[in-house]
Design a protein around this motif. Structure first.
Motif, short mmCIF file in Angstrom:
data_model
loop_
_atom_site.label_atom_id
_atom_site.label_comp_id
_atom_site.label_asym_id
_atom_site.label_seq_id
_atom_site.Cartn_x
_atom_site.Cartn_y
_atom_site.Cartn_z
N LEU A 1 0.83 -1.21 0.00
CA LEU A 1 0.00 0.00 0.00
C LEU A 1 0.86 1.25 0.00
O LEU A 1 0.60 2.19 -0.76
N PHE A 2 1.91 1.30 0.80
CA PHE A 2 2.75 2.49 0.90
C PHE A 2 3.55 2.74 -0.38
O PHE A 2 4.02 3.85 -0.60
N ASN A 3 3.71 1.74 -1.23
CA ASN A 3 4.45 1.92 -2.47
C ASN A 3 3.60 2.43 -3.63
O ASN A 3 4.14 2.71 -4.69
N ILE A 4 2.30 2.55 -3.44
CA ILE A 4 1.45 3.16 -4.47
C ILE A 4 1.73 4.66 -4.45
O ILE A 4 1.69 5.29 -3.39
N PRO A 5 2.03 5.26 -5.61
CA PRO A 5 2.57 6.62 -5.63
C PRO A 5 1.85 7.67 -4.77
O PRO A 5 2.42 8.16 -3.82
N PHE A 6 0.65 8.05 -5.05
CA PHE A 6 0.03 9.14 -4.28
C PHE A 6 -0.82 8.62 -3.12
O PHE A 6 -0.73 9.11 -2.00
N VAL A 7 -1.62 7.62 -3.41
CA VAL A 7 -2.52 7.06 -2.41
C VAL A 7 -1.74 6.48 -1.24
O VAL A 7 -2.10 6.64 -0.08
N LEU B 1 0.16 6.59 4.34
CA LEU B 1 1.32 6.63 5.21
C LEU B 1 1.21 7.76 6.23
O LEU B 1 1.46 7.57 7.42
N ILE B 2 0.79 8.91 5.79
CA ILE B 2 0.61 10.06 6.70
C ILE B 2 -0.53 9.77 7.68
O ILE B 2 -0.40 10.03 8.88
N PHE C 1 8.22 5.94 6.95
CA PHE C 1 8.39 7.35 6.59
C PHE C 1 9.84 7.79 6.82
O PHE C 1 10.40 8.52 5.99
N CYS C 2 10.45 7.34 7.90
CA CYS C 2 11.85 7.67 8.17
C CYS C 2 12.77 7.10 7.09
O CYS C 2 13.72 7.77 6.67
N VAL C 3 12.49 5.90 6.64
CA VAL C 3 13.29 5.31 5.56
C VAL C 3 13.13 6.12 4.27
O VAL C 3 14.12 6.37 3.57
N LEU C 4 11.92 6.55 3.96
CA LEU C 4 11.71 7.38 2.78
C LEU C 4 12.49 8.68 2.88
O LEU C 4 13.08 9.14 1.89
#
Length: 78
Positions: free
Chosen positions: A22-28, A33-34, A53-56
């Motif tokens: 789920l977190f790898n889907i571009p905008f959604v 994640l937020i 989020f920290c890894v990103l």
């Protein structure tokens, strides 16, 4: 495990797998994640989202450093 409140229920390995998808889907994925990073409905999901989020952020900082040094131009010039 039935005595544990929902807020502290552990997540299954499949839940972690699907959250990564789920977190790898571009905008959604970034929106979720937020949302998961600030929600308090499940502590384990919130902590996983915060760590993701920290890894990103670390990856973004590393890419910014590479491009600032000109390494990115040499690698992506092909």
């Amino acid at each position: 495990m039935n005595n544990i409140p929902d807020k502290y229920q552990p997540l299954s390995p499949w839940t972690y797998f699907w959250l990564q998808i789920l977190f790898n889907i571009p905008f959604v994925g970034f929106v979720f994640l937020i949302i998961f990073s600030i929600s308090g409905s499940n502590i384990n999901r919130r902590n996983f989202a915060r760590s993701y989020f920290c890894v990103l952020l670390l990856v973004a900082i590393i890419f910014a450093i590479f491009f600032a040094l000109g390494i990115g131009a040499a690698v992506f010039s092909y």
